[in-house]
Design a protein around this motif. Structure first.
Motif, PDB file in Angstrom:
ATOM      1  N   LEU A  40       0.824  -1.209   0.000  1.00 57.50           N
ATOM      2  CA  LEU A  40       0.000   0.000   0.000  1.00 57.50           C
ATOM      3  C   LEU A  40       0.858   1.259   0.000  1.00 57.50           C
ATOM      4  CD1 LEU A  40      -2.844  -0.937   2.498  1.00 57.50           C
ATOM      5  CD2 LEU A  40      -3.122  -0.415   0.082  1.00 57.50           C
ATOM      6  N   ARG A  41       2.010   1.187   0.635  1.00 58.95           N
ATOM      7  CA  ARG A  41       2.916   2.339   0.681  1.00 58.95           C
ATOM      8  C   ARG A  41       3.593   2.580  -0.669  1.00 58.95           C
ATOM      9  NH1 ARG A  41       2.932   5.758   4.699  1.00 58.95           N
ATOM     10  NH2 ARG A  41       5.202   5.968   4.594  1.00 58.95           N
ATOM     11  N   LEU A  42       3.592   1.566  -1.532  1.00 58.38           N
ATOM     12  CA  LEU A  42       4.284   1.665  -2.810  1.00 58.38           C
ATOM     13  C   LEU A  42       3.319   1.842  -3.979  1.00 58.38           C
ATOM     14  CD1 LEU A  42       6.838  -1.268  -2.243  1.00 58.38           C
ATOM     15  CD2 LEU A  42       7.172   1.167  -1.785  1.00 58.38           C
ATOM     16  N   LEU A  43       2.020   1.895  -3.710  1.00 57.42           N
ATOM     17  CA  LEU A  43       1.028   1.977  -4.770  1.00 57.42           C
ATOM     18  C   LEU A  43       1.116   3.300  -5.521  1.00 57.42           C
ATOM     19  CD1 LEU A  43      -2.315   0.487  -3.400  1.00 57.42           C
ATOM     20  CD2 LEU A  43      -0.770  -0.514  -5.079  1.00 57.42           C
ATOM     21  N   ALA A  44       0.838   3.240  -6.809  1.00 59.69           N
ATOM     22  CA  ALA A  44       0.693   4.459  -7.599  1.00 59.69           C
ATOM     23  C   ALA A  44      -0.726   4.995  -7.435  1.00 59.69           C
ATOM     24  CB  ALA A  44       0.982   4.163  -9.071  1.00 59.69           C
ATOM     25  N   TRP A  45      -0.920   6.254  -7.779  1.00 57.66           N
ATOM     26  CA  TRP A  45      -2.230   6.895  -7.590  1.00 57.66           C
ATOM     27  C   TRP A  45      -3.324   6.199  -8.396  1.00 57.66           C
ATOM     28  CZ3 TRP A  45      -4.657   8.547 -11.957  1.00 57.66           C
ATOM     29  CH2 TRP A  45      -3.861   8.721 -13.097  1.00 57.66           C
ATOM     30  N   VAL A  46      -2.960   5.634  -9.549  1.00 57.28           N
ATOM     31  CA  VAL A  46      -3.974   5.027 -10.405  1.00 57.28           C
ATOM     32  C   VAL A  46      -4.528   3.732  -9.816  1.00 57.28           C
ATOM     33  CG1 VAL A  46      -2.429   3.572 -11.781  1.00 57.28           C
ATOM     34  CG2 VAL A  46      -4.487   4.525 -12.836  1.00 57.28           C
ATOM     35  N   ASP A  47      -3.830   3.147  -8.856  1.00 61.83           N
ATOM     36  CA  ASP A  47      -4.290   1.886  -8.271  1.00 61.83           C
ATOM     37  C   ASP A  47      -5.422   2.078  -7.268  1.00 61.83           C
ATOM     38  OD1 ASP A  47      -2.506   0.162  -9.618  1.00 61.83           O
ATOM     39  OD2 ASP A  47      -0.885   0.756  -8.274  1.00 61.83           O
ATOM     40  N   TRP A  48      -5.508   3.249  -6.634  1.00 63.64           N
ATOM     41  CA  TRP A  48      -6.529   3.444  -5.606  1.00 63.64           C
ATOM     42  C   TRP A  48      -7.950   3.425  -6.162  1.00 63.64           C
ATOM     43  CZ3 TRP A  48      -7.068   2.538  -0.809  1.00 63.64           C
ATOM     44  CH2 TRP A  48      -5.938   2.456   0.008  1.00 63.64           C
ATOM     45  N   PRO A  49      -8.229   4.038  -7.327  1.00 63.65           N
ATOM     46  CA  PRO A  49      -9.579   3.858  -7.893  1.00 63.65           C
ATOM     47  C   PRO A  49      -9.919   2.396  -8.138  1.00 63.65           C
ATOM     48  CG  PRO A  49      -8.489   5.706  -8.944  1.00 63.65           C
ATOM     49  CD  PRO A  49      -7.461   5.050  -8.073  1.00 63.65           C
ATOM     50  N   LEU A  50      -8.923   1.590  -8.507  1.00 66.23           N
ATOM     51  CA  LEU A  50      -9.174   0.160  -8.706  1.00 66.23           C
ATOM     52  C   LEU A  50      -9.550  -0.518  -7.390  1.00 66.23           C
ATOM     53  CD1 LEU A  50      -6.231  -0.764 -11.120  1.00 66.23           C
ATOM     54  CD2 LEU A  50      -8.622  -0.323 -11.711  1.00 66.23           C
ATOM     55  N   LEU A  51      -8.879  -0.126  -6.305  1.00 70.85           N
ATOM     56  CA  LEU A  51      -9.197  -0.713  -5.005  1.00 70.85           C
ATOM     57  C   LEU A  51     -10.585  -0.299  -4.526  1.00 70.85           C
ATOM     58  CD1 LEU A  51      -5.803  -0.376  -3.081  1.00 70.85           C
ATOM     59  CD2 LEU A  51      -6.648  -2.271  -4.470  1.00 70.85           C
ATOM     60  N   LEU A  52     -10.943   0.962  -4.783  1.00 66.60           N
ATOM     61  CA  LEU A  52     -12.286   1.424  -4.406  1.00 66.60           C
ATOM     62  C   LEU A  52     -13.353   0.735  -5.248  1.00 66.60           C
ATOM     63  CD1 LEU A  52     -11.551   5.250  -4.022  1.00 66.60           C
ATOM     64  CD2 LEU A  52     -11.713   3.526  -2.216  1.00 66.60           C
ATOM     65  N   PHE A  53     -13.082   0.591  -6.543  1.00 69.51           N
ATOM     66  CA  PHE A  53     -14.038  -0.097  -7.414  1.00 69.51           C
ATOM     67  C   PHE A  53     -14.163  -1.572  -7.018  1.00 69.51           C
ATOM     68  CE2 PHE A  53     -15.085  -2.445 -11.319  1.00 69.51           C
ATOM     69  CZ  PHE A  53     -16.281  -1.813 -11.643  1.00 69.51           C
ATOM     70  N   ALA A  54     -13.071  -2.150  -6.503  1.00 70.35           N
ATOM     71  CA  ALA A  54     -13.116  -3.552  -6.082  1.00 70.35           C
ATOM     72  C   ALA A  54     -14.101  -3.759  -4.945  1.00 70.35           C
ATOM     73  CB  ALA A  54     -11.725  -4.015  -5.672  1.00 70.35           C
ATOM     74  N   VAL A  55     -14.252  -2.768  -4.063  1.00 70.25           N
ATOM     75  CA  VAL A  55     -15.223  -2.882  -2.963  1.00 70.25           C
ATOM     76  C   VAL A  55     -16.636  -2.975  -3.532  1.00 70.25           C
ATOM     77  CG1 VAL A  55     -16.119  -1.788  -0.890  1.00 70.25           C
ATOM     78  CG2 VAL A  55     -13.695  -1.604  -1.432  1.00 70.25           C
ATOM     79  N   VAL A  56     -16.937  -2.089  -4.492  1.00 74.18           N
ATOM     80  CA  VAL A  56     -18.263  -2.110  -5.125  1.00 74.18           C
ATOM     81  C   VAL A  56     -18.470  -3.435  -5.859  1.00 74.18           C
ATOM     82  CG1 VAL A  56     -19.775  -0.957  -6.769  1.00 74.18           C
ATOM     83  CG2 VAL A  56     -18.217   0.397  -5.350  1.00 74.18           C
TER      84      VAL A  56
END
Length: 270
Positions: free
Chosen positions: A97-113
């Motif tokens: 999580l500390r090494l993630l790029a900004w583009v990965d966070w929308p993917l993680l949020l979409f994964a919850v949905v």
């Protein structure tokens, strides 16, 4: 009402997001508490699945009055095994999580949905076939593989789409020294972050230099692809397991409330 129904998942993701944004000093101080918390969430989901499998096996082969039900249903050894597995996945998750790029966070949020949609759709299909008491646990167990698989594919695509460090014509050690220079490894978290960055650089170095520089062809390229797929798949598995564990703990909490209320009512009855 719908948002409150899934507030536990939103809270878990919010904690992860805040963790990824902390400064190095504060993150280092909170590393062990964060690791323990994520471990417990992951272990909760995996323990539920393990006990479900064990109970199905016992009910199939043992008589109802057999004392083996109590001895074999899973105790300290099962808990310890899943705690160790959860700790390994949690370490990978909190460091990555500390090494993630900004583009990965929308993917993680979409994964919850996506996880909620998959879970609800699967639950409706299983409602006619699975005993109501076990329906939530069975649904959570079956939804892990498709949810983690889709998230892993999305993360691999994002990793290939994002700009990569130029590592062609560099030796492996030279590439690590050049791109890891300046990273603090004094703290425990810093050490693991440095290790994670080294694995990430190794996979890019292997893929970029497979043909252009070292001319080793398929073996080196295969190493890079394997590292990329393994790291992203393990991260996706840990992330989905954490969400499943948060959901399992919430369901257990809701189920225990009526039981406690009923017990208090029985005690108060003259």
């Amino acid at each position: 009402m719908l948002a409150w129904h899934h507030a536990h998942l939103a809270l878990a993701v919010l904690v992860l997001l805040l963790w990824s944004l902390l400064g190095d000093r504060l993150a280092g101080l909170l590393f062990l508490p964060a690791w323990v918390l994520v471990t417990q969430l992951i272990a909760a989901g995996s323990l539920e699945a393990a006990r479900l499998r064990r109970r199905a096996w016992l009910d199939q082969y043992l008589r109802d009055d057999s004392p083996w039900h109590r001895w074999l249903r899973g105790g300290a050894l099962m808990v310890a095994r899943h705690q160790v597995l959860g700790a390994c996945l949690a370490l990978l998750l909190v460091v990555q999580l500390r090494l993630l790029a900004w583009v990965d966070w929308p993917l993680l949020l979409f994964a919850v949905v996506g996880l909620v949609v998959l879970r609800n759709g699967l639950r409706r299909r299983l409602a006619r076939h699975v005993i109501g008491e076990h329906l939530p646990a069975v649904t959570r167990r079956l939804v892990v593989v498709p949810a983690a698989g889709l998230l892993a594919l999305a993360l691999v695509g994002a990793a290939l789409w994002l700009p990569q460090p130029y590592l062609i014509d560099l030796g492996w050690e030279e590439a690590l020294l050049r791109h890891l220079q300046g990273r603090d490894a004094a703290s425990l978290l810093g050490f693991f972050e440095r290790l994670g960055s080294a694995v990430e650089l190794t996979q890019y170095w292997a893929m970029q230099n497979a043909v252009e520089s070292l001319r080793l062809g398929a073996p080196l390229a295969l190493l890079g692809w394997l590292l990329l797929l393994l790291t992203q798949s393990a991260f996706a598995w840990a992330y989905v397991r954490l969400l499943i564990g948060a959901d399992a703990l919430r369901r257990e909490g809701r189920r225990s409330v009526p039981v406690a209320s009923r017990l208090r009512g029985e005690e108060e009855t003259p």
